[in-house]
Design a protein around this motif. Structure first.
Motif, PDB file in Angstrom:
ATOM      1  N   PHE A  47       0.819  -1.214   0.000  1.00 51.12           N
ATOM      2  CA  PHE A  47       0.000   0.000   0.000  1.00 51.12           C
ATOM      3  C   PHE A  47       0.857   1.270   0.000  1.00 51.12           C
ATOM      4  CE2 PHE A  47       0.380  -1.948   4.213  1.00 51.12           C
ATOM      5  CZ  PHE A  47       0.959  -0.951   4.977  1.00 51.12           C
ATOM      6  N   GLU A  48       2.097   1.147  -0.438  1.00 51.71           N
ATOM      7  CA  GLU A  48       3.025   2.273  -0.413  1.00 51.71           C
ATOM      8  C   GLU A  48       2.511   3.465  -1.213  1.00 51.71           C
ATOM      9  OE1 GLU A  48       7.872   2.886  -0.737  1.00 51.71           O
ATOM     10  OE2 GLU A  48       6.910   1.216  -1.790  1.00 51.71           O
ATOM     11  N   GLY A  49       1.798   3.209  -2.282  1.00 53.08           N
ATOM     12  CA  GLY A  49       1.269   4.291  -3.113  1.00 53.08           C
ATOM     13  C   GLY A  49       0.050   4.963  -2.533  1.00 53.08           C
ATOM     14  N   SER A  50      -0.420   4.480  -1.385  1.00 50.10           N
ATOM     15  CA  SER A  50      -1.650   5.012  -0.789  1.00 50.10           C
ATOM     16  C   SER A  50      -1.423   5.558   0.621  1.00 50.10           C
ATOM     17  CB  SER A  50      -2.728   3.910  -0.744  1.00 50.10           C
ATOM     18  OG  SER A  50      -3.000   3.403  -2.037  1.00 50.10           O
ATOM     19  N   PHE A  51      -0.174   5.880   0.962  1.00 48.26           N
ATOM     20  CA  PHE A  51       0.135   6.338   2.313  1.00 48.26           C
ATOM     21  C   PHE A  51      -0.716   7.536   2.732  1.00 48.26           C
ATOM     22  CE2 PHE A  51       4.627   4.650   3.530  1.00 48.26           C
ATOM     23  CZ  PHE A  51       4.156   3.355   3.387  1.00 48.26           C
ATOM     24  N   ALA A  52      -0.790   8.535   1.880  1.00 43.39           N
ATOM     25  CA  ALA A  52      -1.501   9.763   2.240  1.00 43.39           C
ATOM     26  C   ALA A  52      -2.977   9.487   2.514  1.00 43.39           C
ATOM     27  CB  ALA A  52      -1.346  10.807   1.136  1.00 43.39           C
ATOM     28  N   GLU A  53      -3.601   8.702   1.644  1.00 45.86           N
ATOM     29  CA  GLU A  53      -5.017   8.376   1.839  1.00 45.86           C
ATOM     30  C   GLU A  53      -5.225   7.562   3.106  1.00 45.86           C
ATOM     31  OE1 GLU A  53      -7.534   7.728  -1.958  1.00 45.86           O
ATOM     32  OE2 GLU A  53      -5.574   6.884  -2.420  1.00 45.86           O
ATOM     33  N   LEU A  54      -4.315   6.629   3.376  1.00 45.89           N
ATOM     34  CA  LEU A  54      -4.472   5.779   4.552  1.00 45.89           C
ATOM     35  C   LEU A  54      -4.290   6.559   5.845  1.00 45.89           C
ATOM     36  CD1 LEU A  54      -2.725   2.525   3.314  1.00 45.89           C
ATOM     37  CD2 LEU A  54      -5.113   2.740   4.039  1.00 45.89           C
ATOM     38  N   ARG A  55      -3.462   7.586   5.837  1.00 47.98           N
ATOM     39  CA  ARG A  55      -3.324   8.406   7.047  1.00 47.98           C
ATOM     40  C   ARG A  55      -4.643   9.103   7.372  1.00 47.98           C
ATOM     41  NH1 ARG A  55       1.288   8.443   9.441  1.00 47.98           N
ATOM     42  NH2 ARG A  55       3.190   7.850   8.327  1.00 47.98           N
ATOM     43  N   THR A  56      -5.374   9.474   6.352  1.00 46.60           N
ATOM     44  CA  THR A  56      -6.701  10.045   6.576  1.00 46.60           C
ATOM     45  C   THR A  56      -7.671   8.968   7.048  1.00 46.60           C
ATOM     46  OG1 THR A  56      -6.325  11.733   4.884  1.00 46.60           O
ATOM     47  CG2 THR A  56      -8.604  11.283   5.490  1.00 46.60           C
ATOM     48  N   GLN A  57      -7.589   7.793   6.431  1.00 46.01           N
ATOM     49  CA  GLN A  57      -8.478   6.696   6.822  1.00 46.01           C
ATOM     50  C   GLN A  57      -8.267   6.292   8.280  1.00 46.01           C
ATOM     51  OE1 GLN A  57     -10.840   5.013   4.613  1.00 46.01           O
ATOM     52  NE2 GLN A  57     -10.415   6.974   3.651  1.00 46.01           N
ATOM     53  N   PHE A  58      -6.998   6.225   8.690  1.00 42.74           N
ATOM     54  CA  PHE A  58      -6.683   5.781  10.042  1.00 42.74           C
ATOM     55  C   PHE A  58      -6.660   6.958  11.025  1.00 42.74           C
ATOM     56  CE2 PHE A  58      -4.434   1.897   8.122  1.00 42.74           C
ATOM     57  CZ  PHE A  58      -5.552   1.087   8.340  1.00 42.74           C
ATOM     58  N   THR A  59      -7.697   7.773  10.956  1.00 42.69           N
ATOM     59  CA  THR A  59      -7.944   8.807  11.963  1.00 42.69           C
ATOM     60  C   THR A  59      -8.850   8.197  13.020  1.00 42.69           C
ATOM     61  OG1 THR A  59      -7.776  10.591  10.326  1.00 42.69           O
ATOM     62  CG2 THR A  59      -8.932  11.083  12.390  1.00 42.69           C
ATOM     63  N   PHE A  60      -8.423   8.236  14.264  1.00 40.48           N
ATOM     64  CA  PHE A  60      -9.196   7.596  15.325  1.00 40.48           C
ATOM     65  C   PHE A  60     -10.551   8.275  15.505  1.00 40.48           C
ATOM     66  CE2 PHE A  60      -4.869   6.357  16.424  1.00 40.48           C
ATOM     67  CZ  PHE A  60      -5.041   5.016  16.717  1.00 40.48           C
ATOM     68  N   LYS A  61     -11.537   7.480  15.906  1.00 38.70           N
ATOM     69  CA  LYS A  61     -12.823   8.037  16.268  1.00 38.70           C
ATOM     70  C   LYS A  61     -12.625   9.069  17.379  1.00 38.70           C
ATOM     71  CE  LYS A  61     -15.856   5.959  13.618  1.00 38.70           C
ATOM     72  NZ  LYS A  61     -17.032   5.272  14.111  1.00 38.70           N
ATOM     73  N   ASN A  62     -13.493  10.072  17.415  1.00 40.29           N
ATOM     74  CA  ASN A  62     -13.332  11.188  18.346  1.00 40.29           C
ATOM     75  C   ASN A  62     -13.259  10.735  19.797  1.00 40.29           C
ATOM     76  OD1 ASN A  62     -13.353  13.021  16.237  1.00 40.29           O
ATOM     77  ND2 ASN A  62     -15.566  13.352  16.341  1.00 40.29           N
ATOM     78  N   ALA A  63     -14.087   9.761  20.175  1.00 37.98           N
ATOM     79  CA  ALA A  63     -14.106   9.310  21.564  1.00 37.98           C
ATOM     80  C   ALA A  63     -12.775   8.681  21.965  1.00 37.98           C
ATOM     81  CB  ALA A  63     -15.245   8.321  21.779  1.00 37.98           C
ATOM     82  N   ILE A  64     -12.163   7.943  21.044  1.00 42.72           N
ATOM     83  CA  ILE A  64     -10.876   7.303  21.315  1.00 42.72           C
ATOM     84  C   ILE A  64      -9.775   8.349  21.403  1.00 42.72           C
ATOM     85  CG2 ILE A  64      -9.142   5.697  20.420  1.00 42.72           C
ATOM     86  CD1 ILE A  64     -11.435   4.125  19.128  1.00 42.72           C
ATOM     87  N   GLN A  65      -9.742   9.261  20.431  1.00 39.14           N
ATOM     88  CA  GLN A  65      -8.702  10.293  20.423  1.00 39.14           C
ATOM     89  C   GLN A  65      -8.811  11.202  21.641  1.00 39.14           C
ATOM     90  OE1 GLN A  65      -6.091  10.510  18.001  1.00 39.14           O
ATOM     91  NE2 GLN A  65      -5.357  11.722  19.726  1.00 39.14           N
ATOM     92  N   LYS A  66     -10.040  11.476  22.058  1.00 45.31           N
ATOM     93  CA  LYS A  66     -10.244  12.326  23.230  1.00 45.31           C
ATOM     94  C   LYS A  66      -9.649  11.687  24.476  1.00 45.31           C
ATOM     95  CE  LYS A  66     -13.863  14.756  25.818  1.00 45.31           C
ATOM     96  NZ  LYS A  66     -15.330  15.033  25.917  1.00 45.31           N
ATOM     97  N   LYS A  67      -9.818  10.388  24.626  1.00 48.94           N
ATOM     98  CA  LYS A  67      -9.245   9.678  25.766  1.00 48.94           C
ATOM     99  C   LYS A  67      -7.718   9.736  25.728  1.00 48.94           C
ATOM    100  CE  LYS A  67     -13.054   6.398  26.357  1.00 48.94           C
ATOM    101  NZ  LYS A  67     -13.472   4.967  26.279  1.00 48.94           N
ATOM    102  N   ALA A  68      -7.156   9.543  24.544  1.00 41.97           N
ATOM    103  CA  ALA A  68      -5.699   9.599  24.398  1.00 41.97           C
ATOM    104  C   ALA A  68      -5.174  10.994  24.723  1.00 41.97           C
ATOM    105  CB  ALA A  68      -5.302   9.200  22.981  1.00 41.97           C
ATOM    106  N   ASP A  69      -5.844  12.016  24.221  1.00 43.69           N
ATOM    107  CA  ASP A  69      -5.416  13.394  24.481  1.00 43.69           C
ATOM    108  C   ASP A  69      -5.471  13.722  25.968  1.00 43.69           C
ATOM    109  OD1 ASP A  69      -5.019  13.769  21.770  1.00 43.69           O
ATOM    110  OD2 ASP A  69      -6.959  14.753  21.445  1.00 43.69           O
ATOM    111  N   THR A  70      -6.514  13.243  26.638  1.00 44.97           N
ATOM    112  CA  THR A  70      -6.654  13.488  28.075  1.00 44.97           C
ATOM    113  C   THR A  70      -5.532  12.823  28.851  1.00 44.97           C
ATOM    114  OG1 THR A  70      -9.063  13.674  27.888  1.00 44.97           O
ATOM    115  CG2 THR A  70      -8.169  13.194  30.075  1.00 44.97           C
ATOM    116  N   ILE A  71      -5.207  11.591  28.492  1.00 49.39           N
ATOM    117  CA  ILE A  71      -4.118  10.860  29.157  1.00 49.39           C
ATOM    118  C   ILE A  71      -2.802  11.616  29.019  1.00 49.39           C
ATOM    119  CG2 ILE A  71      -2.682   8.772  29.017  1.00 49.39           C
ATOM    120  CD1 ILE A  71      -5.284   7.255  28.254  1.00 49.39           C
ATOM    121  N   LEU A  72      -2.483  12.058  27.813  1.00 48.95           N
ATOM    122  CA  LEU A  72      -1.220  12.747  27.576  1.00 48.95           C
ATOM    123  C   LEU A  72      -1.191  14.123  28.231  1.00 48.95           C
ATOM    124  CD1 LEU A  72      -0.569  11.740  23.861  1.00 48.95           C
ATOM    125  CD2 LEU A  72       0.576  10.888  25.894  1.00 48.95           C
ATOM    126  N   SER A  73      -2.325  14.802  28.262  1.00 46.41           N
ATOM    127  CA  SER A  73      -2.388  16.103  28.932  1.00 46.41           C
ATOM    128  C   SER A  73      -2.141  15.949  30.429  1.00 46.41           C
ATOM    129  CB  SER A  73      -3.754  16.749  28.682  1.00 46.41           C
ATOM    130  OG  SER A  73      -3.859  17.993  29.351  1.00 46.41           O
TER     131      SER A  73
END
Length: 384
Positions: free
Chosen positions: A206-232
């Protein structure tokens, strides 16, 4: 009667006969399968020779007159593993897939059977996406696939379906090595749908699709929010401990420790050592001031015993999805071994240090990598 003859390299697949039978039972329940072996010596990109199957003989399909395989469009496939991070917020706000409207007739599909854990699922998704994009095809996702609850997926060539009816009777590409690239994957004809069967753990799929996959692999908001809270929270603790005046001055380095079933296994997995982690931590300490190390692990007790320092923080009792989001959000990463660590590294936007080698010399696992591991690790990553 419909008969499937599957050709595979028995040198690398003595334990996969049952898995292939299960696949045949799934895509053609009334079919009869016969096993055979065919070899051809071909070269890989790194110059290594490998005995493998001839692409045209991966699956030979012979249909005898008078018998067809019915496609049960109403029958649900067995549900895949549910995602543990589903929250009331997720249920109340179902994400609408951002699929673009297709025009013209429907395209043929790349079909993949998802097996393993989160990292395995991500490799299969990325490879199916990459191959489908290269071949101008769609790819199939079951609506029960847990990745749909983890990431904000929505590729314009993804079809979310209730079952695999679109794939039944399709020819199958069986990989020969789990962690090596075989360019013949892109030689499969797009004139019909086809299956990808295996783990497909090479970024070259999937080397030719890196940019698209980075958009695809954006975490759901609830998951990212938990991660951000932990790091903060960790940054706040570090600031308080060191009397640092600003959280923005803190460099956060993630550490992933993969142990568990990898310890003492007979298949060939290596396990990152205490010395490796200490060396990698010293390297980052020499590059940055005000570092907070954040550890995620499937054996957190080992990390506490071996890496306990004033600026090391441990993430406990979180789901694997939140762990990956935490690691991916860190400024830099010290990874371990395994597909989970690989994807945390790939999602990282900073410097990645990885443990090397991931397989013991002479082991069965070592056979599944290319000669210099160049099909698996990105060249920009640093290994110790």
């Amino acid at each position: 009667m419909m008969m499937f003859i599957i050709y595979l390299n028995m040198k690398y697949f003595p334990d996969r006969v049952q898995m292939l039978r299960e696949l045949n039972d799934e895509i053609a329940p009334t079919a009869r399968y016969d096993m055979a072996v065919d070899y051809e010596t071909v070269g890989t990109d790194d110059g290594e020779k490998n005995e493998t199957v001839i692409e045209k003989d991966i699956l030979i399909l012979k249909e005898e007159k008078g018998v067809t395989v019915e496609e049960d469009n109403d029958k649900e496939e067995p549900k895949e593993q549910p995602n543990e991070t589903t929250t009331p917020e997720d249920n109340a706000n179902k994400t609408t897939l951002k699929t673009q409207k297709r025009t013209g007739k429907k395209r043929n599909c790349v079909c993949a059977k998802f097996i393993g854990g989160l990292g395995n699922y991500m490799f299969l998704y990325a490879s199916a996406f990459g191959v489908a994009r290269k071949k101008n095809m769609d790819f199939i996702m079951l609506k029960t696939n847990s990745l749909l609850k983890t990431f904000q997926l929505g590729a314009d060539n993804m079809r979310v379906v209730a079952n695999y009816s679109l794939c039944r009777g399709a020819p199958t590409y069986v990989e020969t090595r789990n962690c090596a690239f075989d360019k013949r994957i892109f030689l499969m004809s797009n004139k019909s749908s086809f299956w990808l069967y295996g783990y497909f753990q090479s970024y070259k799929n999937f080397e030719g699709s890196f940019a698209e996959l980075r958009t695809q692999f954006t975490f759901k908001n609830a998951i990212q929010k938990k991660a951000d809270t932990i790091l903060s929270d960790i940054k706040q603790k570090y600031v308080k401990l060191t009397n640092n005046t600003k959280q923005t001055n803190v460099t956060v380095v993630g550490i992933h420790i993969r142990r568990g079933d990898f310890v003492g296994n007979n298949y060939g997995y290596t396990v990152a050592t205490k010395e490796y982690f200490e060396k990698a931590m010293r390297w980052f300490n020499s590059k940055y001031a005000n570092i907070a190390f954040v550890v995620c692990s499937n054996e957190i007790s080992w990390g506490k015993k071996n890496l306990r320092k004033h600026n090391v923080y441990f993430v406990e009792k979180r789901t694997r999805e939140v762990d990956m989001a935490v690691l991916a959000t860190c400024d830099h990463l010290i990874s371990s071994v395994g597909s989970f660590s690989w994807w945390a590294s790939w999602l990282s936007k900073g410097t990645v240090i990885y443990y090397f080698p991931p397989a013991k010399t002479g082991s069965e696992l070592r056979n599944h990598y290319s000669k210099n591991y160049t099909d698996y690790f990105l060249s920009k990553w640093i290994h110790f």
